[in-house]
Design an enzyme around this catalytic site. Sequence first.
Site, mmCIF file in Angstrom:
data_model
loop_
_atom_site.group_PDB
_atom_site.id
_atom_site.type_symbol
_atom_site.label_atom_id
_atom_site.label_comp_id
_atom_site.label_asym_id
_atom_site.label_seq_id
_atom_site.Cartn_x
_atom_site.Cartn_y
_atom_site.Cartn_z
ATOM 1 N N LYS A 127 -0.008 3.592 4.112
ATOM 2 C CA LYS A 127 0.416 3.445 5.504
ATOM 3 C C LYS A 127 1.793 4.099 5.648
ATOM 4 O O LYS A 127 1.856 5.324 5.730
ATOM 5 C CB LYS A 127 0.268 1.992 5.931
ATOM 6 C CG LYS A 127 -1.253 1.685 6.009
ATOM 7 C CD LYS A 127 -1.693 0.276 6.210
ATOM 8 C CE LYS A 127 -3.229 0.215 6.171
ATOM 9 N NZ LYS A 127 -3.779 -1.134 6.157
ATOM 10 N N THR A 144 -11.782 1.770 -13.311
ATOM 11 C CA THR A 144 -11.827 2.829 -12.316
ATOM 12 C C THR A 144 -10.757 3.876 -12.631
ATOM 13 O O THR A 144 -9.724 3.547 -13.215
ATOM 14 C CB THR A 144 -11.661 2.241 -10.892
ATOM 15 O OG1 THR A 144 -11.936 3.251 -9.934
ATOM 16 C CG2 THR A 144 -10.269 1.709 -10.664
ATOM 17 N N THR A 145 -11.035 5.100 -12.262
ATOM 18 C CA THR A 145 -10.102 6.186 -12.535
ATOM 19 C C THR A 145 -8.795 5.987 -11.780
ATOM 20 O O THR A 145 -8.807 5.578 -10.615
ATOM 21 C CB THR A 145 -10.759 7.522 -12.128
ATOM 22 O OG1 THR A 145 -11.979 7.647 -12.867
ATOM 23 C CG2 THR A 145 -9.862 8.701 -12.408
ATOM 24 N N THR A 154 0.834 -1.201 0.000
ATOM 25 C CA THR A 154 0.000 0.000 0.000
ATOM 26 C C THR A 154 0.868 1.249 0.000
ATOM 27 O O THR A 154 2.012 1.218 0.450
ATOM 28 C CB THR A 154 -0.933 0.043 1.235
ATOM 29 O OG1 THR A 154 -1.817 1.171 1.118
ATOM 30 C CG2 THR A 154 -0.153 0.197 2.526
HETATM 31 C C1 LIG Z 1 -4.972 -1.606 5.425
HETATM 32 C C2 LIG Z 1 -4.807 -2.983 4.828
HETATM 33 C C3 LIG Z 1 -5.088 -3.230 3.485
HETATM 34 C C4 LIG Z 1 -5.755 -2.202 2.642
HETATM 35 O O1 LIG Z 1 -4.867 -1.212 2.258
HETATM 36 P P1 LIG Z 1 -5.479 0.232 1.907
HETATM 37 O O2 LIG Z 1 -4.412 0.827 1.086
HETATM 38 O O3 LIG Z 1 -5.740 0.900 3.190
HETATM 39 O O4 LIG Z 1 -6.733 -0.024 1.127
HETATM 40 C C5 LIG Z 1 -4.773 -4.442 2.948
HETATM 41 N N1 LIG Z 1 -4.226 -5.431 3.697
HETATM 42 C C6 LIG Z 1 -3.984 -5.247 5.008
HETATM 43 C C7 LIG Z 1 -3.396 -6.362 5.790
HETATM 44 C C8 LIG Z 1 -4.290 -4.034 5.617
HETATM 45 O O5 LIG Z 1 -4.102 -3.871 6.916
#
Ligand SMILES: *Cc1c(COP(=O)(O)O)cnc(C)c1O
Length: 408
Positions: free
Chosen positions: A250, A279-280, A247
């Site tokens: 975070k 999706t955009t 991601t």
């Molecule tokens: C937060 C999370 C996601 C989703 O990520 P986002 O970018 O917030 O949508 C996926 N997997 C785990 C383990 C997470 O904690």
Amino acid sequence: MTYKKFRNEFEFAVNSVREEGRYRIFRDIRRKSGSFPHATWFRADSEKDIVVWCSNDYLGMGQNECVIEAVKSAVDSAGTGSGGTRNISGTTRYHVQLEKELADLHNKDRSLVMTSGYVANEATLGVMSKILPGLVILSDEKNHASMISGIQRARCKKIIFNHNDLTDLEIKLKSLPLKTPKIIAFESVYSMDADIAPIKEICDLADKYNALTYIDEVHAVGMYGQTGGGVCEELGLSNRIDIIQGTLAKAYGMVGGYIAADEVIIDAVRSMASGFIFTTSIPPSTAAGALRSVKILKVTPEKRVKHQERAEALKDRFRLAGYDFIDGKTHIVPIMVGDPVKCQAISDRLIEKFGIYAQPINFPTVPRGTERLRFTPSPFHDDVMMDNLMIALDSVWKEFGLDKKKVA
Ligand SMILES: *Cc1c(COP(=O)(O)O)cnc(C)c1O
């Protein structure tokens, strides 16, 4: 307004959540740029300064000056939205550069950026059965909701193995014909339990039983490994994982998600996954901020050292005070409460009286009876903040007559 005929059903749904004590109250806050982890909490009739103890902006990169600058400068040059899906004018220079950087981060041919980490898991796992007919997905029982949703979308055979349990995984792998296509889907750092999967051993089993490996490194990218490539980088295992998912929301402090893999895998997902195609794309400024953040964290291992040091400092305090917390090897420090009502009450008191914000973590995020307060210390949570937290916890525990060793 046809819904009015069904009003009772909606109210019933909300009430059942409320009766279980897990009705969710969203705290209305505004983070203060430049003084992470401070924020303002907006109440009905007043405002209060608070310290955020439960953010997933683990390294404060969402307020890093260089990241902010990159976002601003991209807005100035390219405007706000991307203006399209990736296929229809929404692939910009910023997206292309970010994907190159993420591929490099994980030592893979290519990467594919999606709208969120959730979407990346759902879209990628969801399309795998189209690519691999007869697929069986073996899924760790503690996998994130987004992986579970992706696996459901795949509508293929799913086998759940006990959390981090190699014996159980092997029994289940063994029960399948060797030539059946299989994927083992798991996480590196489990964010609610603060533990880490036996990645190498899972890869060994994958080799032995002819399975692909899919790892969610959402709670590790930016924070583990020499350049922030996650636990797989730290352990030198990136080349043994077929698909690495991460991601930008975070440790990288932006929003968006991605997968990194070999060319042909990325090409197939790019061509077939609905959640990627229709999706955009993320705004250019978001891609630019994420790119800068990834680049910074690649070359600043000292932030990771400090992060771990702060997590240890908090665990030391919890240990000394005798709280029932998960004493794991990660940066996440949950105190177990085991009751949704108490969990909410403790959280309410902490913020109202002490300006300390730790959101209660209740079902369905964690199993019932394992409700907890999850603390995520960052490099910016200093000793004074930690001492204040300890004073506040002590006071609330006394006020409520709670036992440190066992609350519920
Ligand atoms: C937060 C999370 C996601 C989703 O990520 P986002 O970018 O917030 O949508 C996926 N997997 C785990 C383990 C997470 O904690």
